[in-house]
Enzyme design. Sequence first.
Site, PDB file in Angstrom:
ATOM      1  N   ALA A 274      -0.731  -0.762   7.738  1.00  0.00           N
ATOM      2  CA  ALA A 274      -0.690  -0.395   9.240  1.00  0.00           C
ATOM      3  C   ALA A 274      -1.839   0.216   9.656  1.00  0.00           C
ATOM      4  O   ALA A 274      -2.734   1.043   8.941  1.00  0.00           O
ATOM      5  CB  ALA A 274       0.399   0.784   9.318  1.00  0.00           C
TER       6      ALA A 274
ATOM      7  N   GLY B   2       1.321  -1.153   3.011  1.00  0.00           N
ATOM      8  CA  GLY B   2       2.644  -1.911   3.629  1.00  0.00           C
ATOM      9  C   GLY B   2       1.935  -3.326   3.615  1.00  0.00           C
ATOM     10  O   GLY B   2       3.244  -4.323   3.575  1.00  0.00           O
TER      11      GLY B   2
ATOM     12  N   GLU C 134       3.798  -4.560   0.676  1.00  0.00           N
ATOM     13  CA  GLU C 134       5.148  -4.645   0.803  1.00  0.00           C
ATOM     14  C   GLU C 134       5.426  -6.038   1.435  1.00  0.00           C
ATOM     15  O   GLU C 134       6.332  -6.767   0.723  1.00  0.00           O
ATOM     16  CB  GLU C 134       5.613  -3.468   1.563  1.00  0.00           C
TER      17      GLU C 134
ATOM     18  N   GLU D 288      -1.392   5.120  -1.529  1.00  0.00           N
ATOM     19  CA  GLU D 288      -0.668   6.256  -0.623  1.00  0.00           C
ATOM     20  C   GLU D 288      -1.028   7.653  -1.315  1.00  0.00           C
ATOM     21  O   GLU D 288      -1.703   8.766  -0.849  1.00  0.00           O
ATOM     22  CB  GLU D 288       0.621   6.062  -0.524  1.00  0.00           C
TER      23      GLU D 288
END
Length: 256
Positions: free
Chosen positions: A64, A107, A110, A130
């Site tokens: 993101a 992400g 993901e 993260e």
Amino acid sequence: MADLDFWCEGRVAHVRLNRPEHLNAITDTMDDLLAEAWERVNDDPDIWCAILSAEGERSFSIGADVSGRVDRAQPMAFGGGLTGIGGPLLTLKKPLIAAVQGYCVGGAFEMAMCADIIVAADTAEFGLPETKFGIIGACGVVHRVVRQLPHHMAMAMILTGERMKASDAERFGLVNIVVPFADLAAVAMQFAAKINAASPLANQAAKAAALSRLDYPLAVALGTEFEAIERYASSADKREGEMAMKEKRKPRWTGR
């Protein structure tokens, strides 16, 4: 130039992240465009599978782009709903191939794991940075990676933030194949051609059945009747498959 490209090549839909100068970090606008792309893939009967890819050699995506994030009145899950992180999960009915190169982290990792098939360039690196930066929140990526990798390998990625190279991702079954970057797009299309040689409706029914009972005991899965499979039983493609077998020829699927 759009930050997300969408086009169709025969029965294959192409969804391409296109912010290489920002390592294909995904903005809110791109999330909206991804949602539109997945909706079109789901709704268009002439699209039989999709390929998710990214422009540039350095990065599939770094996740993101938080610099321009705004609070949405109606939260959308990251990746246009594909991941289920931060909003409702969108179910993609058609087979999805991810073609991954360079950085594929956070992400974006993901999103790649949401694909049914992953083709990786030898430059690809997968990671969950993260915790290394003291950031942890709505992270469905943690839950997927611990299901898609051996437990200790997944936990090492989660707890150290270190990236996994493409060769190791292939060794542990995270990706289907590793190829030179120059061959990435062509190999992804080869997988799409193999998928589309099968009945599209049978593929969609099989995907729905497999994923909807993935976390259930085997006895429950075996005893479940699946609506998509029942619908397929009365389709023109089902009859075409039977006729082609009888006539000893290749079936001519219509997706109807």
